[in-house]
Write a protein that holds these residues in place. Structure first.
Motif, mmCIF file in Angstrom:
data_model
loop_
_atom_site.group_PDB
_atom_site.id
_atom_site.type_symbol
_atom_site.label_atom_id
_atom_site.label_comp_id
_atom_site.label_asym_id
_atom_site.label_seq_id
_atom_site.Cartn_x
_atom_site.Cartn_y
_atom_site.Cartn_z
ATOM 1 N N ASP A 87 52.061 4.873 -0.612
ATOM 2 C CA ASP A 87 52.135 6.005 -1.534
ATOM 3 C C ASP A 87 53.402 5.926 -2.384
ATOM 4 O O ASP A 87 53.370 6.169 -3.606
ATOM 5 C CB ASP A 87 52.108 7.310 -0.739
ATOM 6 N N TYR A 146 38.741 13.352 -4.047
ATOM 7 C CA TYR A 146 39.573 12.150 -4.108
ATOM 8 C C TYR A 146 41.009 12.543 -4.431
ATOM 9 O O TYR A 146 41.254 13.337 -5.350
ATOM 10 C CB TYR A 146 39.050 11.185 -5.177
ATOM 11 N N GLN A 169 53.845 4.069 -11.122
ATOM 12 C CA GLN A 169 53.379 5.029 -12.117
ATOM 13 C C GLN A 169 54.482 5.976 -12.596
ATOM 14 O O GLN A 169 54.215 6.968 -13.245
ATOM 15 C CB GLN A 169 52.244 5.877 -11.506
ATOM 16 N N THR A 179 39.989 3.508 -3.823
ATOM 17 C CA THR A 179 39.926 2.431 -4.808
ATOM 18 C C THR A 179 38.850 2.761 -5.833
ATOM 19 O O THR A 179 37.970 3.596 -5.593
ATOM 20 C CB THR A 179 39.589 1.104 -4.128
ATOM 21 N N ASN A 180 38.906 2.094 -6.970
ATOM 22 C CA ASN A 180 37.869 2.302 -7.979
ATOM 23 C C ASN A 180 36.500 1.911 -7.439
ATOM 24 O O ASN A 180 35.481 2.483 -7.820
ATOM 25 C CB ASN A 180 38.196 1.487 -9.238
ATOM 26 N N HIS A 209 44.054 7.865 -1.495
ATOM 27 C CA HIS A 209 44.253 6.518 -2.036
ATOM 28 C C HIS A 209 42.928 5.762 -2.183
ATOM 29 O O HIS A 209 42.789 4.633 -1.715
ATOM 30 C CB HIS A 209 45.225 5.708 -1.166
ATOM 31 N N LYS A 214 34.929 4.809 -5.710
ATOM 32 C CA LYS A 214 34.478 5.814 -6.674
ATOM 33 C C LYS A 214 33.185 5.376 -7.355
ATOM 34 O O LYS A 214 32.281 6.190 -7.591
ATOM 35 C CB LYS A 214 35.574 6.066 -7.709
ATOM 36 N N ASN A 241 44.835 10.889 -5.171
ATOM 37 C CA ASN A 241 45.546 9.639 -5.466
ATOM 38 C C ASN A 241 46.887 9.539 -4.748
ATOM 39 O O ASN A 241 47.390 8.431 -4.521
ATOM 40 C CB ASN A 241 45.754 9.498 -6.978
ATOM 41 N N TYR A 242 47.501 10.684 -4.433
ATOM 42 C CA TYR A 242 48.822 10.667 -3.815
ATOM 43 C C TYR A 242 48.855 11.645 -2.635
ATOM 44 O O TYR A 242 48.092 12.625 -2.585
ATOM 45 C CB TYR A 242 49.907 11.054 -4.816
#
Length: 388
Positions: A163, A137, A170, A113-114, A111, A117, A139-140
């Protein structure tokens, strides 16, 4: 828990960090070092759950500077200065200092964050390419399942709910759910993921599973003096290929792989994938109680616990520990003492019926395993099994 290569997994959850003004940062630093010290002598993996990091509980720049100085006193290394994030904790401790960096094989950031990154892309040129490849990385949580058995991890409910919320948001963009076919019955030649009894029944009553007999035999002849035996991992694809050969009943020639660590990892993987640990679930609580026994009586207590094992488990355990005792006798060359081997094999021999072993369970589990290896002849000298 373990990842798909059998490496130990350390998790860090930001949502569990209290407000900075309530946190004893000195104790946090000591705890992080203590936790890492349990594993850094072997290959290991870190999972970082970023959700829950807020300005309220984010480590201060002052604390990070203190962490840098503390590690500089103990481990001489060039420092890596990054922005003040909790993410820095593991980048600082695991990456900047050789003792922790060497055997860290993967860091999974769940999880992200931008902002993380972007920061990483900015500072990535300051870090070696080899090192940068260790960071992934995700995301889930389901993505984590491709790398390790995340259901073994103690994931905070807050992270799980986050999550689920991300997936709901999404939902329109997610690929359609693919129906997973029911699991196939094991092959008659299956070696991994099936019980000792199944293997025995399919191999004319042999008590020692073929995969164990072949790996131990090979390591006895060519690996006893290899430094770091059982500490190093091997190619994930190679391990999968060898498992497939064994499960299909095909012959395996370890000379073809030119890597002594392949049979070593295969042996650990076999033990770890047994449906029930070799020492059995029934012995788990008894083993955890070994630390409460007086030092002079611990070997006797180990012997009592082992005597209660089913005959088949006893024979296989005796065969394995005999071999590990031989390895420990060559520790002047391979650096693998009984204590070192116990750290590697402890949680491959016993684990709790539900969930994963807690950090507090490591001490008694490793102590019990070390006693089995050190006092092999005393512990296994009074029981024989027909066909052994």
């Amino acid at each position: 828990g373990d990842d798909s290569s059998g490496r130990k997994v350390i998790t860090f959850s930001c949502c569990r960090m209290p407000p900075s003004h309530q946190l004893d940062h000195t104790r946090l630093l000591e705890y992080l070092k203590y936790t890492l010290d349990q594993y850094v002598e072997n290959d290991y993996t870190v999972v970082y759950f970023h959700y829950g990091l807020k300005s309220l509980n984010k480590p201060s720049l002052k604390w990070l500077q203190t962490a840098y100085k503390e590690f500089d006193r103990k481990y001489v290394s060039k420092r890596l200065v990054l922005p003040s994030l909790a993410f820095d904790i593991f980048l600082t401790i695991s990456f900047s200092f050789p003792r922790y960096k060497k055997n860290l094989k993967a860091l999974y950031v769940v999880h992200p964050t931008n902002f993380i990154k972007i920061l990483w892309s900015i500072f990535k040129p300051l870090i070696s390419h080899k090192f940068g490849k260790k960071i992934t990385y995700l995301n889930y949580l389901s993505d984590l399942g491709e790398h390790l058995k995340y259901d073994q991890l103690n994931i905070p409910q807050e992270v799980i709910r986050h999550d689920e919320n991300l997936r709901r948001k999404q939902k329109g963009e997610l690929p359609p759910v693919v129906k997973i076919p029911p699991p196939r019955p094991p092959l008659p030649t299956q070696q991994f993921g099936v019980s000792l009894q199944y293997i025995k029944d399919k191999n004319k009553g042999q008590l020692i599973p073929p995969v164990m007999k072949e790996t131990v035999s090979y390591l006895k002849s060519k690996g006893l003096q290899v430094e770091g035996l059982f500490r190093r991992s091997a190619s994930i694809q190679t391990i999968k290929d060898v498992q497939k050969l064994y499960n299909q009943g095909k012959s395996v020639n370890f000379d073809d792989y030119h890597d002594i660590h392949v049979p070593a990892v295969i042996l650990k993987t076999f033990l770890r994938e047994l449906p029930q640990p070799l020492l059995t679930f029934d012995c788990y609580d008894h083993i955890l109680g070994i630390t409460s026994v007086e030092s002079c009586l611990r070997v006797t207590r180990c012997k009592q616990i082992i005597q209660g094992l089913p005959e088949h488990n006893y024979v296989v355990l005796k065969y394995l520990i005999c071999f590990l005792h031989m390895v420990s006798q060559e520790s002047i060359y391979n650096r693998m003492t009984a204590s070192s081997l116990a750290c590697v094999f402890g949680l491959n021999l016993i684990w709790p019926p539900k969930g994963t072993a807690s950090l507090s369970a490591l001490v008694p589990v490793n102590l019990f395993t070390e006693l089995l290896i050190d006092f092999y002849k005393n512990i296994f000298n009074s029981r024989t099994v027909p066909g052994e």
